[in-house]
Design a protein around this motif. Sequence first.
Motif, PDB file in Angstrom:
ATOM      1  N   TRP A   1       0.827  -1.208   0.000  1.00  0.00           N
ATOM      2  CA  TRP A   1       0.000   0.000   0.000  1.00  0.00           C
ATOM      3  C   TRP A   1       0.861   1.258   0.000  1.00  0.00           C
ATOM      4  N   GLU A   2       1.916   1.258   0.819  1.00  0.00           N
ATOM      5  CA  GLU A   2       2.779   2.433   0.879  1.00  0.00           C
ATOM      6  C   GLU A   2       3.387   2.747  -0.485  1.00  0.00           C
ATOM      7  N   VAL A   3       3.823   1.713  -1.190  1.00  0.00           N
ATOM      8  CA  VAL A   3       4.397   1.915  -2.524  1.00  0.00           C
ATOM      9  C   VAL A   3       3.318   2.348  -3.508  1.00  0.00           C
ATOM     10  N   ALA A   4       2.170   1.665  -3.492  1.00  0.00           N
ATOM     11  CA  ALA A   4       1.072   2.020  -4.401  1.00  0.00           C
ATOM     12  C   ALA A   4       0.666   3.480  -4.226  1.00  0.00           C
ATOM     13  N   MET A   5       0.697   3.935  -2.980  1.00  0.00           N
ATOM     14  CA  MET A   5       0.308   5.314  -2.660  1.00  0.00           C
ATOM     15  C   MET A   5       1.471   6.288  -2.786  1.00  0.00           C
ATOM     16  N   ASN A   6       2.653   5.778  -3.134  1.00  0.00           N
ATOM     17  CA  ASN A   6       3.860   6.591  -3.278  1.00  0.00           C
ATOM     18  C   ASN A   6       4.115   7.415  -2.010  1.00  0.00           C
ATOM     19  N   GLY A   7       3.860   6.766  -0.845  1.00  0.00           N
ATOM     20  CA  GLY A   7       4.135   7.399   0.434  1.00  0.00           C
ATOM     21  C   GLY A   7       3.025   8.274   0.989  1.00  0.00           C
ATOM     22  N   SER A   8       2.000   8.546   0.203  1.00  0.00           N
ATOM     23  CA  SER A   8       0.890   9.388   0.668  1.00  0.00           C
ATOM     24  C   SER A   8      -0.063   8.578   1.547  1.00  0.00           C
TER      25      SER A   8
ATOM     26  N   ASN B   1     -13.142 -16.306  -8.511  1.00  0.00           N
ATOM     27  CA  ASN B   1     -13.609 -17.138  -9.624  1.00  0.00           C
ATOM     28  C   ASN B   1     -14.864 -17.939  -9.277  1.00  0.00           C
ATOM     29  N   ASN B   2     -15.165 -18.142  -7.994  1.00  0.00           N
ATOM     30  CA  ASN B   2     -16.297 -18.981  -7.582  1.00  0.00           C
ATOM     31  C   ASN B   2     -17.606 -18.235  -7.389  1.00  0.00           C
ATOM     32  N   ASN B   3     -17.614 -16.911  -7.587  1.00  0.00           N
ATOM     33  CA  ASN B   3     -18.871 -16.172  -7.444  1.00  0.00           C
ATOM     34  C   ASN B   3     -18.812 -14.876  -8.238  1.00  0.00           C
ATOM     35  N   ALA B   4     -19.935 -14.174  -8.265  1.00  0.00           N
ATOM     36  CA  ALA B   4     -20.029 -12.923  -9.017  1.00  0.00           C
ATOM     37  C   ALA B   4     -19.964 -11.706  -8.102  1.00  0.00           C
ATOM     38  N   GLU B   5     -19.511 -11.901  -6.886  1.00  0.00           N
ATOM     39  CA  GLU B   5     -19.502 -10.829  -5.896  1.00  0.00           C
ATOM     40  C   GLU B   5     -18.252  -9.954  -5.986  1.00  0.00           C
ATOM     41  N   THR B   6     -18.380  -8.771  -5.398  1.00  0.00           N
ATOM     42  CA  THR B   6     -17.236  -7.920  -5.105  1.00  0.00           C
ATOM     43  C   THR B   6     -17.214  -7.759  -3.588  1.00  0.00           C
ATOM     44  N   VAL B   7     -16.040  -7.821  -3.017  1.00  0.00           N
ATOM     45  CA  VAL B   7     -15.909  -7.770  -1.562  1.00  0.00           C
ATOM     46  C   VAL B   7     -14.874  -6.725  -1.188  1.00  0.00           C
ATOM     47  N   PHE B   8     -15.208  -5.880  -0.201  1.00  0.00           N
ATOM     48  CA  PHE B   8     -14.244  -4.970   0.395  1.00  0.00           C
ATOM     49  C   PHE B   8     -13.702  -5.632   1.646  1.00  0.00           C
ATOM     50  N   PHE B   9     -12.407  -5.484   1.873  1.00  0.00           N
ATOM     51  CA  PHE B   9     -11.791  -6.154   2.999  1.00  0.00           C
ATOM     52  C   PHE B   9     -10.546  -5.379   3.412  1.00  0.00           C
ATOM     53  N   PRO B  10     -10.346  -5.118   4.707  1.00  0.00           N
ATOM     54  CA  PRO B  10      -9.088  -4.491   5.126  1.00  0.00           C
ATOM     55  C   PRO B  10      -7.972  -5.529   5.206  1.00  0.00           C
ATOM     56  N   VAL B  11      -6.803  -5.180   4.721  1.00  0.00           N
ATOM     57  CA  VAL B  11      -5.646  -6.078   4.715  1.00  0.00           C
ATOM     58  C   VAL B  11      -4.412  -5.318   5.191  1.00  0.00           C
ATOM     59  N   LEU B  12      -3.361  -6.062   5.482  1.00  0.00           N
ATOM     60  CA  LEU B  12      -2.110  -5.437   5.905  1.00  0.00           C
ATOM     61  C   LEU B  12      -1.503  -4.606   4.778  1.00  0.00           C
ATOM     62  N   ASN B  13      -1.074  -3.412   5.104  1.00  0.00           N
ATOM     63  CA  ASN B  13      -0.447  -2.539   4.112  1.00  0.00           C
ATOM     64  C   ASN B  13       0.848  -3.122   3.565  1.00  0.00           C
ATOM     65  N   SER B  14       1.433  -4.082   4.284  1.00  0.00           N
ATOM     66  CA  SER B  14       2.707  -4.675   3.877  1.00  0.00           C
ATOM     67  C   SER B  14       2.545  -5.818   2.877  1.00  0.00           C
TER      68      SER B  14
END
Length: 171
Positions: A41-48, A148-161
Amino acid sequence: SQYWLDKNLLVTHSPSGSLVTSYYYNSNPDYLATYGRLYTWEVAMNGSIVEKAQGLCPDGWHVPSYSEFDQLISSLGGPTVAGGKLKEQGISHWETPNTGATNSSGFTPLPGGDYWDDGTYHYLHQRSFFWSSTSYVSSQSYIVYLHNNNAETVFFPVLNSDGFSVRCLKD
């Protein structure tokens, strides 16, 4: 009303030209062109830490927020069906059964899996994960993922690392 980048981000440098750390599934270059790179996440956000930051996205684009992903998902009928409207049809890249996949949105997310900070990779051909610019707590941020097993979209918090794909949204 949204315009999304049509592929998972592949950049190796920040917009300012600095080299960034990224991963790709099992460090196998055969997967790189198709599935893109995985970033912390830190890299994707370029530190922001600011929502809708440019991050690694090109000028005029940004890392989408939770609410911008939610807007996309809502416009496609909500979280129980939007994944199917986002996913590529067939099993060229997705494992069977690729439930509900029509790609009627043209988004075409590909299941590049993820990278965990313990050095392991998971879910190639099964799941597509995308960082949002929305933090959950200081060490976690939200991703949206498709399976691949369903048509859903899921939001989930994960580790930034951990490492996930990035899809940029036009400013």
